[in-house]
Design a protein around this motif. Sequence first.
Motif, PDB file in Angstrom:
ATOM      1  N   HIS A 192      32.715 -30.848 -11.101  1.00 27.60           N
ATOM      2  CA  HIS A 192      33.743 -30.453 -10.131  1.00 27.60           C
ATOM      3  C   HIS A 192      35.069 -31.158 -10.422  1.00 27.60           C
ATOM      4  O   HIS A 192      35.781 -31.551  -9.502  1.00 27.60           O
ATOM      5  CB  HIS A 192      33.297 -30.731  -8.691  1.00 27.60           C
ATOM      6  N   GLY A 193      35.401 -31.316 -11.714  1.00 29.09           N
ATOM      7  CA  GLY A 193      36.625 -32.032 -12.065  1.00 29.09           C
ATOM      8  C   GLY A 193      37.267 -31.484 -13.320  1.00 29.09           C
ATOM      9  O   GLY A 193      36.928 -30.402 -13.797  1.00 29.09           O
ATOM     10  N   GLN A 194      38.204 -32.262 -13.860  1.00 22.55           N
ATOM     11  CA  GLN A 194      38.960 -31.841 -15.038  1.00 22.55           C
ATOM     12  C   GLN A 194      39.087 -32.984 -16.034  1.00 22.55           C
ATOM     13  O   GLN A 194      39.097 -34.152 -15.657  1.00 22.55           O
ATOM     14  CB  GLN A 194      40.376 -31.409 -14.651  1.00 22.55           C
ATOM     15  N   LEU A 195      39.214 -32.596 -17.285  1.00 25.07           N
ATOM     16  CA  LEU A 195      39.616 -33.498 -18.357  1.00 25.07           C
ATOM     17  C   LEU A 195      40.948 -32.948 -18.849  1.00 25.07           C
ATOM     18  O   LEU A 195      41.013 -31.815 -19.333  1.00 25.07           O
ATOM     19  CB  LEU A 195      38.581 -33.512 -19.482  1.00 25.07           C
ATOM     20  N   VAL A 196      42.007 -33.709 -18.660  1.00 26.78           N
ATOM     21  CA  VAL A 196      43.348 -33.238 -18.986  1.00 26.78           C
ATOM     22  C   VAL A 196      43.869 -33.989 -20.210  1.00 26.78           C
ATOM     23  O   VAL A 196      43.934 -35.218 -20.209  1.00 26.78           O
ATOM     24  CB  VAL A 196      44.320 -33.436 -17.792  1.00 26.78           C
ATOM     25  N   PHE A 197      44.209 -33.231 -21.245  1.00 31.95           N
ATOM     26  CA  PHE A 197      44.867 -33.773 -22.425  1.00 31.95           C
ATOM     27  C   PHE A 197      46.351 -33.456 -22.263  1.00 31.95           C
ATOM     28  O   PHE A 197      46.736 -32.291 -22.266  1.00 31.95           O
ATOM     29  CB  PHE A 197      44.326 -33.118 -23.702  1.00 31.95           C
ATOM     30  N   LYS A 198      47.186 -34.502 -22.100  1.00 30.20           N
ATOM     31  CA  LYS A 198      48.605 -34.282 -21.840  1.00 30.20           C
ATOM     32  C   LYS A 198      49.443 -35.305 -22.592  1.00 30.20           C
ATOM     33  O   LYS A 198      48.944 -36.366 -22.993  1.00 30.20           O
ATOM     34  CB  LYS A 198      48.901 -34.368 -20.346  1.00 30.20           C
ATOM     35  N   SER A 199      50.701 -34.991 -22.752  1.00 28.37           N
ATOM     36  CA  SER A 199      51.630 -35.890 -23.416  1.00 28.37           C
ATOM     37  C   SER A 199      51.676 -37.215 -22.657  1.00 28.37           C
ATOM     38  O   SER A 199      51.810 -37.234 -21.443  1.00 28.37           O
ATOM     39  CB  SER A 199      53.020 -35.248 -23.459  1.00 28.37           C
ATOM     40  N   GLY A 200      51.501 -38.315 -23.378  1.00 28.19           N
ATOM     41  CA  GLY A 200      51.491 -39.634 -22.753  1.00 28.19           C
ATOM     42  C   GLY A 200      50.122 -40.060 -22.261  1.00 28.19           C
ATOM     43  O   GLY A 200      49.956 -41.160 -21.751  1.00 28.19           O
TER      44      GLY A 200
ATOM     45  N   SER B 126      23.744 -26.928 -10.804  1.00 27.97           N
ATOM     46  CA  SER B 126      23.204 -28.114 -11.462  1.00 27.97           C
ATOM     47  C   SER B 126      23.548 -28.184 -12.943  1.00 27.97           C
ATOM     48  O   SER B 126      22.970 -28.965 -13.665  1.00 27.97           O
ATOM     49  CB  SER B 126      21.687 -28.162 -11.272  1.00 27.97           C
ATOM     50  N   GLN B 127      24.494 -27.381 -13.385  1.00 22.24           N
ATOM     51  CA  GLN B 127      24.925 -27.447 -14.776  1.00 22.24           C
ATOM     52  C   GLN B 127      26.446 -27.330 -14.845  1.00 22.24           C
ATOM     53  O   GLN B 127      27.094 -26.937 -13.894  1.00 22.24           O
ATOM     54  CB  GLN B 127      24.270 -26.349 -15.604  1.00 22.24           C
ATOM     55  N   ALA B 128      26.985 -27.715 -15.977  1.00 18.60           N
ATOM     56  CA  ALA B 128      28.432 -27.645 -16.161  1.00 18.60           C
ATOM     57  C   ALA B 128      28.874 -26.191 -16.305  1.00 18.60           C
ATOM     58  O   ALA B 128      28.153 -25.371 -16.858  1.00 18.60           O
ATOM     59  CB  ALA B 128      28.829 -28.435 -17.400  1.00 18.60           C
ATOM     60  N   GLU B 129      30.049 -25.872 -15.779  1.00 17.02           N
ATOM     61  CA  GLU B 129      30.674 -24.552 -15.932  1.00 17.02           C
ATOM     62  C   GLU B 129      32.091 -24.802 -16.414  1.00 17.02           C
ATOM     63  O   GLU B 129      32.988 -25.075 -15.623  1.00 17.02           O
ATOM     64  CB  GLU B 129      30.692 -23.804 -14.599  1.00 17.02           C
ATOM     65  N   LEU B 130      32.283 -24.740 -17.739  1.00 17.50           N
ATOM     66  CA  LEU B 130      33.547 -25.150 -18.333  1.00 17.50           C
ATOM     67  C   LEU B 130      34.487 -23.983 -18.606  1.00 17.50           C
ATOM     68  O   LEU B 130      34.059 -22.900 -18.974  1.00 17.50           O
ATOM     69  CB  LEU B 130      33.280 -25.869 -19.659  1.00 17.50           C
ATOM     70  N   SER B 131      35.783 -24.250 -18.434  1.00 19.78           N
ATOM     71  CA  SER B 131      36.831 -23.320 -18.841  1.00 19.78           C
ATOM     72  C   SER B 131      38.000 -24.144 -19.382  1.00 19.78           C
ATOM     73  O   SER B 131      38.152 -25.321 -19.048  1.00 19.78           O
ATOM     74  CB  SER B 131      37.280 -22.439 -17.669  1.00 19.78           C
ATOM     75  N   VAL B 132      38.800 -23.511 -20.231  1.00 22.90           N
ATOM     76  CA  VAL B 132      39.928 -24.196 -20.855  1.00 22.90           C
ATOM     77  C   VAL B 132      41.202 -23.451 -20.511  1.00 22.90           C
ATOM     78  O   VAL B 132      41.253 -22.219 -20.563  1.00 22.90           O
ATOM     79  CB  VAL B 132      39.741 -24.266 -22.393  1.00 22.90           C
ATOM     80  N   SER B 133      42.260 -24.205 -20.176  1.00 26.40           N
ATOM     81  CA  SER B 133      43.552 -23.594 -19.858  1.00 26.40           C
ATOM     82  C   SER B 133      44.682 -24.463 -20.403  1.00 26.40           C
ATOM     83  O   SER B 133      44.479 -25.624 -20.753  1.00 26.40           O
ATOM     84  CB  SER B 133      43.699 -23.431 -18.342  1.00 26.40           C
TER      85      SER B 133
ATOM     86  N   PHE C 156      47.240 -30.347 -26.772  1.00 23.38           N
ATOM     87  CA  PHE C 156      47.071 -30.602 -25.347  1.00 23.38           C
ATOM     88  C   PHE C 156      46.378 -29.406 -24.694  1.00 23.38           C
ATOM     89  O   PHE C 156      46.617 -28.263 -25.072  1.00 23.38           O
ATOM     90  CB  PHE C 156      48.434 -30.844 -24.698  1.00 23.38           C
ATOM     91  N   LEU C 157      45.549 -29.678 -23.690  1.00 24.62           N
ATOM     92  CA  LEU C 157      44.839 -28.636 -22.951  1.00 24.62           C
ATOM     93  C   LEU C 157      44.159 -29.258 -21.750  1.00 24.62           C
ATOM     94  O   LEU C 157      44.097 -30.484 -21.626  1.00 24.62           O
ATOM     95  CB  LEU C 157      43.813 -27.929 -23.846  1.00 24.62           C
ATOM     96  N   THR C 158      43.653 -28.401 -20.873  1.00 25.73           N
ATOM     97  CA  THR C 158      42.892 -28.860 -19.713  1.00 25.73           C
ATOM     98  C   THR C 158      41.518 -28.199 -19.742  1.00 25.73           C
ATOM     99  O   THR C 158      41.414 -26.984 -19.899  1.00 25.73           O
ATOM    100  CB  THR C 158      43.618 -28.490 -18.397  1.00 25.73           C
ATOM    101  N   ILE C 159      40.473 -29.017 -19.600  1.00 25.85           N
ATOM    102  CA  ILE C 159      39.106 -28.524 -19.505  1.00 25.85           C
ATOM    103  C   ILE C 159      38.680 -28.700 -18.051  1.00 25.85           C
ATOM    104  O   ILE C 159      38.701 -29.818 -17.529  1.00 25.85           O
ATOM    105  CB  ILE C 159      38.148 -29.298 -20.434  1.00 25.85           C
ATOM    106  N   THR C 160      38.345 -27.606 -17.403  1.00 23.59           N
ATOM    107  CA  THR C 160      37.921 -27.630 -16.007  1.00 23.59           C
ATOM    108  C   THR C 160      36.425 -27.387 -15.932  1.00 23.59           C
ATOM    109  O   THR C 160      35.904 -26.502 -16.606  1.00 23.59           O
ATOM    110  CB  THR C 160      38.673 -26.547 -15.194  1.00 23.59           C
ATOM    111  N   ASN C 161      35.751 -28.186 -15.121  1.00 24.11           N
ATOM    112  CA  ASN C 161      34.305 -28.057 -14.916  1.00 24.11           C
ATOM    113  C   ASN C 161      34.058 -27.728 -13.452  1.00 24.11           C
ATOM    114  O   ASN C 161      34.211 -28.584 -12.588  1.00 24.11           O
ATOM    115  CB  ASN C 161      33.601 -29.358 -15.303  1.00 24.11           C
TER     116      ASN C 161
END
Length: 157
Positions: free
Chosen positions: A101-109, A34-41, A57-62
Amino acid sequence: MRRLAPVTLVSLVTTAALVLAGCGSGDSGDSGDSQAELSVSGAYIPQPVSDSMAAGFLTITNKGGAKDELTSVTSDIGDVTTHETVDSSMQEVKDIDVPAHGQLVFKSGGSHLMFEKLKRKPKQGEKVTVKLHFAESGTVTVEMPVKSATYTPTTGH
């Protein structure tokens, strides 16, 4: 008064026990989800060609069951804002959701970090410290390696 047959009585007691057991399982079994579990790659900064601006640029996974929100980003090399690209136009955004259960993706474009008013121009091989500030998860510190200006990751971004 009618007496219940032993088999019926056992069935009734078993059913009641199962119902009662089911009532309490939601409290302890789901609490970790019931809470966020974040990691960065995949974090990196292409070596900037400008003395005053750079992108990141990076990806945050929850992996958790609740969304979180990236509310700000800070760094010792300059101001950092978050941008997204909509219809080929870049625009600043204040808060960005990291879905459960998703991602926030920072990417070129696409969505990206914009470093502005650089105090120093980061060079290839260095690392830039960035602090990601979240509404629920607090602050996550990330070391972003500076790659060549033409670096293209093989996966993710």
